[in-house]
Design an enzyme around this catalytic site. Sequence first.
Site, PDB file in Angstrom:
ATOM      1  N   HIS A 152     -10.368  -6.682  -5.380  1.00  0.00           N
ATOM      2  CA  HIS A 152     -10.058  -6.508  -4.008  1.00  0.00           C
ATOM      3  C   HIS A 152     -11.050  -7.358  -2.883  1.00  0.00           C
ATOM      4  O   HIS A 152     -11.562  -6.987  -2.116  1.00  0.00           O
ATOM      5  CB  HIS A 152     -10.149  -5.167  -3.318  1.00  0.00           C
ATOM      6  CG  HIS A 152      -9.124  -4.730  -2.240  1.00  0.00           C
ATOM      7  ND1 HIS A 152      -8.098  -3.916  -2.253  1.00  0.00           N
ATOM      8  CD2 HIS A 152      -9.293  -5.257  -1.013  1.00  0.00           C
ATOM      9  CE1 HIS A 152      -7.565  -3.800  -1.262  1.00  0.00           C
ATOM     10  NE2 HIS A 152      -8.399  -4.557  -0.526  1.00  0.00           N
ATOM     11  N   ASP A 192      -6.462  -0.575  -6.166  1.00  0.00           N
ATOM     12  CA  ASP A 192      -7.735  -0.192  -6.646  1.00  0.00           C
ATOM     13  C   ASP A 192      -8.201   0.177  -5.048  1.00  0.00           C
ATOM     14  O   ASP A 192      -9.430  -0.124  -4.724  1.00  0.00           O
ATOM     15  CB  ASP A 192      -8.332  -1.757  -6.781  1.00  0.00           C
ATOM     16  CG  ASP A 192      -7.916  -2.911  -5.671  1.00  0.00           C
ATOM     17  OD1 ASP A 192      -7.509  -2.591  -4.886  1.00  0.00           O
ATOM     18  OD2 ASP A 192      -8.000  -4.031  -5.737  1.00  0.00           O
ATOM     19  N   TYR A 194       0.721  -1.247  -0.020  1.00  0.00           N
ATOM     20  CA  TYR A 194      -0.152   0.219  -0.123  1.00  0.00           C
ATOM     21  C   TYR A 194       0.832   1.336  -0.074  1.00  0.00           C
ATOM     22  O   TYR A 194       1.897   1.282   0.998  1.00  0.00           O
ATOM     23  CB  TYR A 194      -0.626   0.144   1.197  1.00  0.00           C
ATOM     24  CG  TYR A 194      -2.107  -0.881   1.248  1.00  0.00           C
ATOM     25  CD1 TYR A 194      -2.980  -0.606   0.101  1.00  0.00           C
ATOM     26  CD2 TYR A 194      -2.400  -1.875   1.991  1.00  0.00           C
ATOM     27  CE1 TYR A 194      -4.109  -1.097  -0.257  1.00  0.00           C
ATOM     28  CE2 TYR A 194      -3.641  -2.580   1.783  1.00  0.00           C
ATOM     29  CZ  TYR A 194      -4.430  -2.291   0.949  1.00  0.00           C
ATOM     30  OH  TYR A 194      -5.364  -2.949   0.809  1.00  0.00           O
TER      31      TYR A 194
HETATM   32  C1  HOC Z   1      -8.132   2.645   1.286  1.00  0.00           C
HETATM   33  C2  HOC Z   1      -7.591   1.236   1.593  1.00  0.00           C
HETATM   34  O1  HOC Z   1      -6.900  -4.420   2.170  1.00  0.00           O
HETATM   35  C3  HOC Z   1      -8.792  -4.820   3.141  1.00  0.00           C
HETATM   36  C4  HOC Z   1      -7.453  -4.300   3.426  1.00  0.00           C
HETATM   37  C5  HOC Z   1      -7.193  -3.047   3.891  1.00  0.00           C
HETATM   38  C6  HOC Z   1      -8.101  -1.992   3.384  1.00  0.00           C
HETATM   39  C7  HOC Z   1      -7.440  -0.735   2.614  1.00  0.00           C
HETATM   40  C8  HOC Z   1      -8.159   0.051   1.886  1.00  0.00           C
HETATM   41  O2  HOC Z   1      -9.592  -4.808   4.374  1.00  0.00           O
HETATM   42  O3  HOC Z   1      -9.357  -5.198   2.240  1.00  0.00           O
END
Ligand code: HOC
Length: 389
Positions: free
Chosen positions: A253, A161, A133
Amino acid sequence: SLSEILNLHDFESIAKEVMPVKAWAYYSSAADDEITIRENHAAYHRIWFRPRIMRDVTNVDFSSTILGHKTSMPIYITATALGKLGHPDGELILTRAAAQHGIIQMIPTLASCSFDELVDGAQPEQVQFFQLYVNKDRAITKRIVQHAETRGIKALFITVDAPQLGRREKDMRQKFEAEDPAEVSKTGKDNVDRSQGAARAISSFIDPGLKWSDLDWFKSITKMPLILKGVQCWEDALEAYDQGLAGVVLSNHGGRQLDFARSGIEILAECVKHLKEKRGLTFPNEKFQLFVDGGVRRATDVLKAIALGASAVGIGRPFLYAYSAYGPDGVDRALQILHDEFEMNMRLLGAPTIKDVVREMVDASNLSSHVVAVPSDSLFNTNYEVMQH
Ligand code: HOC
């Protein structure tokens, strides 16, 4: 007992029963109405096999390579955050399981265990990737990336993403306490909103300003191959190729960001078509690799992705559910199940090796039809129940 677990869906059903509510809410939640998380899995139900016969499948070999590194199966353990919510040993369980089963683990930026703990926990020759990240403070990002390279990480997967956190309402209804054992060290303890779930509490450092031109900076600070994780259309895959990257992960994601984003497997088919038409590429391709994640629960799902041109497939939540319910033995069993499913399904498909799993072995003509599929498995039921409340 563990011997009654017969497939990856089973882990999810058991985990839901035994996990603390907060942990279940964080791992299982997805954006808005959770349509994309269901679609991720359902999309695989729109692809059918065209098996070949009499090809001597006495022995089948499903070993393969990912970015030039050996793997016993064409899968990798993808990055997921806050591993200690499910078990006190967190991501270290996955590091050890990856070593034992000869597969690759992608270490998450937001792991509960420290990065060094996960590298130190690996076997000497064990290959690990790192999911990044990008921090608003690029000096921190530079330090993390260069440390990863120094510690022998073989590829950098930059998540693209998540410029902003998706609304995962199940998670938002929980509080994430400062003293939570899964707290990640990197985010700092102060000035975070802990009133609306784990994801919000841990993600405030992520830079929404990330842009294509930043890739030159990444190339200047590391020699690791760069892969973008979270590409969702062929245009961006083409841009990544033109920028000389090593590949892309076609991913939404795990359905946790933009609801109604399409499934990775559907984007894969689109990318293969356009990268062939526009750049003459064929897949799988050693120089520019396509990966997929999201909704993968069966070796047949993986084989469909391989047939469509993926180099490998990422699996995340099922391993979290496996160790949350059964500890390290759960992950061992999950990988053994996948192993057995690969063996059987490659025989039935008529493919003695992964290279024999070719495009002609699948009929994906309905993949983009966006029919609302209703698979009768626990993934669907789980979310359907949630939607009723
Ligand atoms: C704005 C970024 O990957 C999840 C993890 C952390 C979230 C980060 C979002 O919970 O999907």
